[in-house]
Design an enzyme around this catalytic site. Structure first.
Site, mmCIF file in Angstrom:
data_model
loop_
_atom_site.group_PDB
_atom_site.id
_atom_site.type_symbol
_atom_site.label_atom_id
_atom_site.label_comp_id
_atom_site.label_asym_id
_atom_site.label_seq_id
_atom_site.Cartn_x
_atom_site.Cartn_y
_atom_site.Cartn_z
ATOM 1 C CD1 TRP A 1 -1.939 3.067 -12.149
ATOM 2 C CD2 TRP A 1 -2.403 2.099 -14.103
ATOM 3 N NE1 TRP A 1 -1.731 1.662 -11.980
ATOM 4 C CE2 TRP A 1 -2.122 1.178 -13.189
ATOM 5 C CE3 TRP A 1 -2.830 1.543 -15.541
ATOM 6 C CZ2 TRP A 1 -1.802 -0.490 -13.564
ATOM 7 C CZ3 TRP A 1 -2.609 0.264 -15.761
ATOM 8 C CH2 TRP A 1 -2.098 -0.708 -14.854
ATOM 9 C CG ASP B 1 -1.083 -0.769 -0.617
ATOM 10 O OD1 ASP B 1 0.140 -1.179 -0.287
ATOM 11 O OD2 ASP B 1 -1.009 -0.430 -1.924
ATOM 12 N N GLY C 1 -4.478 -2.527 5.447
ATOM 13 C CA GLY C 1 -4.196 -4.191 5.604
ATOM 14 C C GLY C 1 -3.191 -4.470 5.201
ATOM 15 C CG ASP C 2 -0.078 -8.296 5.126
ATOM 16 O OD1 ASP C 2 -0.376 -9.084 4.234
ATOM 17 O OD2 ASP C 2 1.165 -8.101 5.759
ATOM 18 C CG PHE C 3 -2.758 -8.279 -0.357
ATOM 19 C CD1 PHE C 3 -1.810 -9.139 -0.573
ATOM 20 C CD2 PHE C 3 -2.805 -7.311 -0.951
ATOM 21 C CE1 PHE C 3 -0.834 -9.131 -1.383
ATOM 22 C CE2 PHE C 3 -2.128 -7.092 -2.077
ATOM 23 C CZ PHE C 3 -0.872 -7.692 -2.081
ATOM 24 C CG HIS D 1 3.658 -8.352 -12.163
ATOM 25 N ND1 HIS D 1 3.928 -7.450 -13.002
ATOM 26 C CD2 HIS D 1 3.530 -7.666 -10.837
ATOM 27 C CE1 HIS D 1 4.494 -6.232 -12.480
ATOM 28 N NE2 HIS D 1 3.843 -6.212 -11.412
ATOM 29 C CG ASP D 2 4.279 -7.300 -7.484
ATOM 30 O OD1 ASP D 2 5.270 -7.176 -8.596
ATOM 31 O OD2 ASP D 2 3.648 -6.716 -6.870
ATOM 32 C CG ASN E 1 12.257 -4.484 -13.648
ATOM 33 O OD1 ASN E 1 13.071 -4.135 -13.535
ATOM 34 N ND2 ASN E 1 11.301 -4.272 -12.828
ATOM 35 C CD GLN F 1 11.923 -3.240 -8.785
ATOM 36 O OE1 GLN F 1 11.652 -3.008 -9.891
ATOM 37 N NE2 GLN F 1 12.251 -2.135 -7.919
#
Ligand code: SAM
Ligand code: ASE
Length: 349
Positions: free
Chosen positions: A169, A215, A239-241, A259-260, A306, A310
């Site tokens: 960033w 996060d 937290g866990d989304f 994109h993950d 990638n 990954q």
């Protein structure tokens, strides 16, 4: 034009040679970063001989001389050769700005992660393509069903990944947060906001909005310990989304999250966000967008490979993102290409 280009490539395959030797150019930069060449040259403030650099960094003189010469070849270092004296190497402005560790625009952490994690994973690209899955198990002996359990296999690996995320960033942060005027959104949550680098850019661009990074607990803890800048106006929430509740907000930022994941998981996440989103609120996706015809940009096609090696996702075109957003209930989808690595998509509930 195209005929002329392919004609000259047929006469002598310049581009082909440059491309398939690209990994060696990468390794030249990775090695110099790992050895601390750019940090030393910046600190020394005067040109240095290969012998002097080798002595300071504890390497062979012969090896260092070849490395420095290659760095001159790719125009990252400069050299002066006076008759009868040792060649003297110095940094370029680009190296000082982007490759040295300390500078505000440093890409050092991005390069270290590419060198130590991405490069070994890419060594198993053939298997990734055969199997259609990530290569954490073969590369690092790690179970790979839970992507972020593999990426965060140790505290050290987690911090290196956070360094990679943070440094992106430096280049694109301001452009992506100002791709749309977001000043109408009061409460903004950056889901999977990692170190808070993008959230900090948002707080700068929209001082009247409140920005929260959401996060995983271990990431929030590390972010607050290593990255939190005093008074930058960014709050953190653990937290866990996928498994937990998503707090209510006017705008959800998802930067390099969609994109993950597989389309199925993305739809589940986007639907959950839609339910939590206030009426008139929205979602901002920050991703590197493929062209609609999928012929480029090359860097995005490479990012997509990638994600294969990954994670479990892929890079997508604007229409693929628009379809997912529409299926999740969002409308008024607007796409803004920034011309840099990352682009922005805004949709409204
Ligand atoms: N948004 C940041 C950026 O673009 O620099 C980080 C993107 S990183 C690829 C993905 C982020 O999602 C990581 O910070 C990771 O910890 C977070 N993440 C992964 N799974 C998550 C979950 N189930 N709940 C919350 N955050 C999660
Ligand atoms: C992710 C982004 C990245 C997950 C893993 C990643 C990047 C590298 N590894 O969401 C950033 C961009 N891609 C590359 C190759 O640098």
């Amino acid at each position: 034009m195209a005929e002329h280009l392919s004609q000259s490539e047929l006469d002598y395959p310049f581009k082909l040679l440059e491309y398939f030797n690209g990994f060696r150019v990468s390794k030249v930069i990775f090695s110099a970063c790992e050895l601390g060449v750019f940090d030393l040259l910046l600190k020394s403030q005067e040109a240095m001989s290969a012998q002097h650099v080798a002595q300071e960094l504890g390497t062979s003189v012969d090896g260092m001389e070849r490395l420095l010469d290659a760095l001159v070849g790719i125009e990252i270092l400069e050299v002066e050769r006076a008759e009868g004296t040792a060649a003297l190497y110095s940094s370029s402005d680009v190296a000082n700005l982007y490759l040295a560790k300390g500078s505000a625009k440093s890409l050092h952490d991005m390069i270290i992660y590419q060198s130590q994690t991405i490069y070994p994973l890419w060594n198993n690209m053939v298997d990734a393509i055969r199997e259609g899955r990530n290569q954490y198990e073969k590369t690092f002996g790690l179970p790979s069903d839970d992507v972020f359990q593999a990426i965060y296999s140790s505290e050290e690996e987690m911090l290196k990944f956070m360094g990679l995320m943070n440094s992106s960033w430096v280049l694109d942060g301001h452009d992506v947060v100002t791709a749309f005027d977001l000043s109408c959104f009061q409460k903004i949550i950056d889901l999977g906001g990692c170190t808070g680098a993008l959230a900090t850019e948002m707080a700068r661009a929209y001082p009247a909005s409140s920005i929260t990074v959401f996060d995983l607990p271990e990431v929030v803890e590390a972010a607050q310990k290593h990255y939190s800048q005093e008074g930058n106006g960014v709050a953190f929430q653990s937290g866990d989304f996928f498994r937990g509740d998503i707090p209510s907000a006017d705008l959800y930022v998802l930067a390099r999250i969609v994109h993950d994941w597989t389309e199925e998981k993305c739809l589940a996440l986007l639907k959950k966000i839609y339910e939590a989103c206030k009426p008139g609120g929205g979602v901002l996706l920050i991703e590197a967008l493929l062209f609609e015809n999928r012929r480029g940009p090359l860097m995005v096609q490479i990012f997509s490979l990638n994600m294969l090696v990954q994670a479990e996702g892929r890079e997508r075109s604007p229409s693929e993102y628009t379809n997912m957003l529409n299926k999740s209930g969002f409308h008024n989808v607007q796409v803004c290409r920034t011309g840099k690595s990352y682009d922005a998509i805004l949709a409204i509930r």
